[in-house]
Design an enzyme around this catalytic site. Structure first.
Site, mmCIF file in Angstrom:
data_model
loop_
_atom_site.group_PDB
_atom_site.id
_atom_site.type_symbol
_atom_site.label_atom_id
_atom_site.label_comp_id
_atom_site.label_asym_id
_atom_site.label_seq_id
_atom_site.Cartn_x
_atom_site.Cartn_y
_atom_site.Cartn_z
ATOM 1 N N ASP A 34 -5.021 6.543 0.566
ATOM 2 C CA ASP A 34 -3.969 7.142 1.401
ATOM 3 C C ASP A 34 -3.483 8.489 0.859
ATOM 4 O OD1 ASP A 34 -4.094 4.994 3.127
ATOM 5 O OD2 ASP A 34 -2.560 3.863 2.064
ATOM 6 N N LYS A 83 -8.250 6.054 9.813
ATOM 7 C CA LYS A 83 -6.857 5.772 9.426
ATOM 8 C C LYS A 83 -5.935 6.055 10.616
ATOM 9 C CE LYS A 83 -7.789 4.299 5.386
ATOM 10 N NZ LYS A 83 -7.612 2.870 5.131
ATOM 11 N N ARG A 99 -8.345 11.438 9.420
ATOM 12 C CA ARG A 99 -7.713 12.252 8.366
ATOM 13 C C ARG A 99 -8.668 13.254 7.726
ATOM 14 N NH1 ARG A 99 -3.759 7.802 5.482
ATOM 15 N NH2 ARG A 99 -2.148 7.932 7.089
ATOM 16 N N GLN A 136 -7.428 -4.560 3.739
ATOM 17 C CA GLN A 136 -6.978 -5.199 4.984
ATOM 18 C C GLN A 136 -7.963 -6.277 5.425
ATOM 19 O OE1 GLN A 136 -6.154 -1.998 7.721
ATOM 20 N NE2 GLN A 136 -4.413 -1.296 6.521
ATOM 21 N N ARG A 141 1.475 10.678 7.242
ATOM 22 C CA ARG A 141 1.049 11.346 6.003
ATOM 23 C C ARG A 141 0.589 12.786 6.251
ATOM 24 N NH1 ARG A 141 1.851 7.061 2.647
ATOM 25 N NH2 ARG A 141 0.977 5.078 3.341
ATOM 26 N N SER A 192 -12.092 -2.635 1.774
ATOM 27 C CA SER A 192 -10.868 -2.629 2.572
ATOM 28 C C SER A 192 -9.986 -3.809 2.194
ATOM 29 C CB SER A 192 -11.214 -2.704 4.062
ATOM 30 O OG SER A 192 -10.063 -3.098 4.802
ATOM 31 N N GLY A 224 -1.656 -0.450 10.994
ATOM 32 C CA GLY A 224 -2.907 -1.189 10.843
ATOM 33 C C GLY A 224 -2.739 -2.384 9.922
HETATM 34 C C1 S3P Z 1 -3.569 -1.107 3.009
HETATM 35 C C2 S3P Z 1 -4.893 -0.892 2.807
HETATM 36 C C3 S3P Z 1 -5.585 0.378 3.057
HETATM 37 C C4 S3P Z 1 -4.577 1.534 3.241
HETATM 38 C C5 S3P Z 1 -3.413 1.139 4.086
HETATM 39 C C6 S3P Z 1 -2.676 -0.028 3.467
HETATM 40 C C7 S3P Z 1 -3.014 -2.441 2.718
HETATM 41 O O1 S3P Z 1 -6.371 0.250 4.202
HETATM 42 O O2 S3P Z 1 -5.218 2.652 3.807
HETATM 43 O O3 S3P Z 1 -2.514 2.221 4.233
HETATM 44 O O4 S3P Z 1 -1.780 -2.575 2.588
HETATM 45 O O5 S3P Z 1 -3.794 -3.382 2.612
HETATM 46 P P1 S3P Z 1 -7.870 -0.381 4.130
HETATM 47 O O6 S3P Z 1 -7.746 -1.654 3.431
HETATM 48 O O7 S3P Z 1 -8.338 -0.553 5.531
HETATM 49 O O8 S3P Z 1 -8.657 0.660 3.382
#
Ligand code: S3P
Length: 445
Positions: free
Chosen positions: A328, A355, A359, A177, A402, A175, A101
């Protein structure tokens, strides 16, 4: 990179005390960002300690397909020669992010700020995950998506904006991301792009943008929130990146050492960015003996060497506002909670549903099949710890690394062995997991 479909089951058995020193692989979030920012920078980015897991290798391949020169050197460091902000070129084939993701969503942000079209795809797990949350702000900035399945799911086509618009965006969920995708697109926009989040999510993108020369300001906003403002169209300059060990990977041997009697292990170089250490804080509240032996810092990220000793754990309540700093780690915390005395309540876990697998459901199933009483009430998970775990269950991993690693850690201390149906996906984040745990004394069959 996709899997052959061949399942690799494994069983974990009650082990004697774990001991020794283990350097877990490089942080996944930082490795992904080093490749993507390296591709958007001018000049060379030298990365040492890059995680060579499938998720990161897929991002490296995507950056190559988008015009950057990405090479592994003989000494194990990685070299990226970037194309400059807005300079990505159209890939000649669909970009396949496999299970990741982060790789997919951050690259969407980078593509949104370049006048090119790219097809985004991934494995069966990634194809189920919501992308609307990324596409919404990127479309506000002038990008266009098409051909996606319902909810903007993969595969889909993204066309970057010719003239990206700087926006002020409030993320609907905490988030990193989403935040990172908007900031990466904002690099190409004239003026200031602002992201406001209600709860502060990991800030590696902000720190690394600063390290590469961007003007970025992060300030508190509300009780737990943050407002991040990025000045667009900087010249990003390639910079050296040292990747510390991944606290999310260290979490597995850490919890195993706590629950396997007579264990004492040392985990060096673990990143201690406070937005990633919610698990350590929680485990300490549970009574865990986790000592920080040394501390140091590199390229804006702090790290420490930890000594972890077997401990009597007790149930605790984990508040919802802590979730972003350990998002995570709930699967492996559920394992620790199973071996604790008393009830552990983990609050505000709605994001766990989207996720690599659901999870929340998977954690409850993993515990129940091994004889641990677990309830899901709304977005909370409640685990009844009884000081020991019967075990004996077969855990379904649902293409989720995980889940596989958490279940195996459970089996090292449960009364009877724990089996997982598939360990193949462990390679996405922790390729040497099984041999490294064996060296510490874990018994796998
Ligand atoms: C991550 C952000 C998290 C995390 C993922 C890695 C990142 O997700 O769960 O494993 O590197 O930005 P979210 O930002 O969607 O919560």
């Amino acid at each position: 990179m996709t899997h052959s479909g061949q399942k690799a089951p494994l069983e974990a058995r009650k082990s004697g005390g774990l001991s020794g020193r283990a350097r877990v692989p490089g942080d996944k979030s930082i490795s992904q960002r080093a490749l993507i920012l390296g591709a958007l920078a001018v000049g060379e980015t030298r990365i040492s300690g890059l995680l060579e897991g499938e998720d990161v290798l897929n991002t490296a391949a995507a950056m190559r397909a988008l015009g950057a020169k990405v090479e592994r050197q003989a000494d194990g460091t990685w070299s990226v020669h970037g194309v400059g902000v807005g300079g990505l070129t159209a890939p000649g084939r669909p970009l396949d992010f496999g299970n990741s993701g982060t790789g997919c969503r951050l690259t969407m942000g980078a593509v949104a700020g370049s006048p090119i079209k790219a097809i985004f795809d991934g494995d069966a797990s990634l194809r189920t995950r919501p992308m609307r949350r990324i596409l919404d702000p990127l479309e506000q900035m002038g990008a266009r998506s098409s051909n996606g399945a319902e909810g903007g799911r993969l595969p889909l086509t993204l066309e970057g904006a010719r003239d990206p618009i700087p926006i002020v965006y409030r993320t609907p969920v905490a988030s990193a991301q989403i935040k990172s995708a908007v900031l990466l697109a904002g690099l190409s926009a004239p003026g200031v792009t602002t992201v406001i989040e209600k709860e502060w999510s990991r800030d590696h993108t902000e720190l690394m943008l600063q390290h590469f020369g961007a003007e970025i300001v992060s300030e508190p906003d509300g009780a737990y929130g943050r407002k991040i403002s990025l000045k667009g169209q900087p010249e990003l300059k390639g910079a050296p990146v040292v990747v510390p060990a991944d606290p999310s990977s260290a979490a597995f041997p850490m919890v195993a050492a706590l629950v396997v009697p007579d264990s004492e292990i040392v985990l060096p170089d673990v990143m201690t960015n406070p937005l990633r250490t919610g698990l350590i804080k929680t485990l300490r509240e549970m009574g865990a003996q986790i000592d920080e032996l040394t501390k140091r810092g590199d390229a804006g990220e702090p790290m420490a060497e930890f000594r972890v000793r077997a401990s009597h754990l007790r149930g605790v309540e984990v508040p919802p506002e802590r979730a972003p700093s350990m998002i995570d780690e709930y699967l492996v915390l559920a394992v620790a909670a199973s071996f604790a005395e008393g009830t552990t309540k983990m609050r505000g876990l709605q994001e766990l549903r989207v996720k690599e697998s659901d999870r929340l459901a998977a954690a409850a199933a993993m515990l129940r099949v091994n004889g641990v009483k677990t309830e899901i009430v709304g977005d909370d998970m409640i685990v009844e710890g009884r000081g020991h775990v019967p075990g004996g269950g077969l855990v379904a991993t649902h293409m989720d690394h995980r889940i596989a690693m958490s279940a195996l850690m459970m089996g090292l201390a449960s009364d009877t062995p724990v089996k997982v149906d598939d360990t193949a996906f462990i390679a996405t984040s922790f390729p040497d997991f099984v041999p490294m745990m064996r060296k510490l004394g874990a018994i796998f069959a």
